[in-house]
Design a protein around this motif. Sequence first.
Motif, mmCIF file in Angstrom:
data_model
loop_
_atom_site.group_PDB
_atom_site.id
_atom_site.type_symbol
_atom_site.label_atom_id
_atom_site.label_comp_id
_atom_site.label_asym_id
_atom_site.label_seq_id
_atom_site.Cartn_x
_atom_site.Cartn_y
_atom_site.Cartn_z
ATOM 1 N N LEU A 8 24.433 152.889 28.809
ATOM 2 C CA LEU A 8 23.833 152.299 29.556
ATOM 3 C C LEU A 8 23.975 150.893 29.279
ATOM 4 N N MET A 9 24.751 150.665 27.965
ATOM 5 C CA MET A 9 24.231 149.695 27.413
ATOM 6 C C MET A 9 26.028 149.134 27.540
ATOM 7 N N PRO A 10 26.141 147.187 26.690
ATOM 8 C CA PRO A 10 27.217 146.649 26.710
ATOM 9 C C PRO A 10 28.303 146.962 26.114
ATOM 10 N N ASP A 11 28.577 148.908 25.826
ATOM 11 C CA ASP A 11 29.515 148.671 24.868
ATOM 12 C C ASP A 11 30.324 150.118 25.785
ATOM 13 N N SER A 12 29.595 150.076 26.679
ATOM 14 C CA SER A 12 30.084 151.713 27.994
ATOM 15 C C SER A 12 31.257 150.609 28.983
ATOM 16 N N GLY A 13 32.739 151.258 28.850
ATOM 17 C CA GLY A 13 33.536 150.747 29.809
ATOM 18 C C GLY A 13 32.900 150.696 31.180
ATOM 19 N N ARG A 57 14.635 153.277 32.521
ATOM 20 C CA ARG A 57 13.780 154.884 32.619
ATOM 21 C C ARG A 57 13.740 155.294 31.843
ATOM 22 N N LEU A 58 15.022 156.026 31.995
ATOM 23 C CA LEU A 58 16.291 156.152 31.240
ATOM 24 C C LEU A 58 15.994 155.901 30.065
ATOM 25 N N ILE A 59 15.883 154.971 29.348
ATOM 26 C CA ILE A 59 15.931 154.472 27.223
ATOM 27 C C ILE A 59 14.560 155.047 26.965
ATOM 28 N N SER A 60 13.588 155.000 27.745
ATOM 29 C CA SER A 60 12.221 154.985 27.040
ATOM 30 C C SER A 60 12.505 156.143 26.179
ATOM 31 N N GLY A 61 12.666 157.775 26.860
ATOM 32 C CA GLY A 61 12.241 158.514 25.768
ATOM 33 C C GLY A 61 13.318 158.435 24.331
ATOM 34 N N ALA A 62 14.288 158.170 24.638
ATOM 35 C CA ALA A 62 15.335 157.568 23.309
ATOM 36 C C ALA A 62 14.404 156.827 22.767
ATOM 37 N N VAL A 63 13.589 155.673 23.091
ATOM 38 C CA VAL A 63 12.779 154.615 22.381
ATOM 39 C C VAL A 63 11.840 155.215 22.311
ATOM 40 N N GLY A 64 10.807 155.828 22.563
ATOM 41 C CA GLY A 64 9.526 156.416 22.113
ATOM 42 C C GLY A 64 9.587 157.315 21.052
ATOM 43 N N ARG A 65 11.078 158.025 20.745
ATOM 44 C CA ARG A 65 10.940 158.914 20.028
ATOM 45 C C ARG A 65 11.185 158.074 18.806
#
Length: 368
Positions: free
Chosen positions: A52-57, A102-110
Motif C-alpha cells: 500500500l505504498m505509492p509504487d502500487s498501481g 496496522r498492516l505494515i507494523s509486522g514487517a517493520v517490527g521484524r
Amino acid sequence: MAKILYLSPEHVSGGLTRFQKGHRARGHECRFVTFYPSPSGFPEDICLRLPLMPDSGLIRQLKRMVYRGAPHMQGQVDLPGYPPVWRSGTAAEAVFFYLRDRLISGAVGRAVRQYGLNQYDVYHLDQGLDFYRDARFVRAMKARGARIVCFYHGTDLRNRGVIPEVDRISDLNLTSELDLLAKHPRLRYLHLPFDVERFEVKTGESDPLIIGHACRAPEARHFKGTDRIIAVVKELEADYPVRLDLVEGVPHDEAMRRKARWDVAVDQIADRGGWGYGMNSLETLALGLPTCTRMNPECDRFFAGHPFINVDPDSLKSQLIRLIENPQWRRQKGVEGRDWVWRTHRLDAVMDELYAHYQAAGIRLEPS
C-alpha cells in the motif's frame, strides 16, 4: 563512531548512496532503509517492500480519485502555512493511513529486530516521513535520546505539508530546494551531494548537435515546461543542424547513456516543480555540457557565480541559437559547469556543509 540511519520511501536520485558513502568515509556507521524499490533502478540497502505504498498501481489510482478535488495535492497550488501542515483531508484518508499502519507494523517490527534499526544515534527522515503516518517509530527513538533530521523535497512542503508529530521533535530540517526556505521557519539549505569524478567529460560533438531534455514522466511535463521546450527545439530543427533527444520515463542507466551523447542540455523553464536546478542539471554539468535552466532573481543571488545559461519560455529560443552558432561559448560554458559542480557539489564539500549544520543544531556524532 556514531550510527546514522536514513529512512526514505524510495531511493530517488542516488543521494542515499552518496550520503552513506560520505558518512562512512568519516568513520561513522550508516545505512538506509527504503519502503519500496526504486522505480529508477537506484541501488537498495535495506528495502522493506511494504504494501500500500505509492509504487502500487492501485494506490496511484486511488490517489487520483481521492485528490481530484484537492488542487494542492495535484501540484496545482501550494498548501498555505508556515510551515504547511499535513492533515487528513477526509475520513477515508484517515482510515487508509490507520489501516496501512496496522498492516505494515509486522514487517517493520521484524526489520527493526533483524537490523537493529532502533539502535542508531541519528535518524534522517527523507521527505520528513516515518514508517508510520503517526510517527510512532521516530517518536520512540527521540524518547531514547536519538536526534532527528528531516530532509524535504519540493512537493513535501508545497503540496503535502509537514507531519506534525515529526515536525515537533525534529532537531534539524534540511532542503536542497531554495523556494522551500520561505515555507518553514527552521529550514536550512544543503547542496545536493554528487559524485563528480564518476562522470567523464564528453569529447567532440555530434552532427547534428543533440539538444537534450529529461523529464521523469509525461505527467511531470507541466513542472518543467517540457511541451514548450519540445516546440522550440522542433522549430530550430528546421533551420539548424540540431535534433531533440527527449529522455522521458526511462530507467536511470538508460537516461545516463543518452545524456552522455548530448551536446546541449535544457533542464526546465517553468519554475513550477521547484526553482533553478536539481540532480538532472548536475549530471549534465558533470558531463561538461552547457546547461540551460530557469534561474529567477532569487536563484541568481543565492547561487552567485553559477554556470547556467538562464532561460525562460520567451528567451529559450534565442539562447539556444546563440549556443548553436557559437561553438566557443558552448565549450566555455561546459568547462565552467564542470568546475562549478566540482567545487560546490562534490561529496566531501557537501558533507562538510552537513556536519556544520549538525554542529549548529547541537547534534554530536558520538554514540548515545
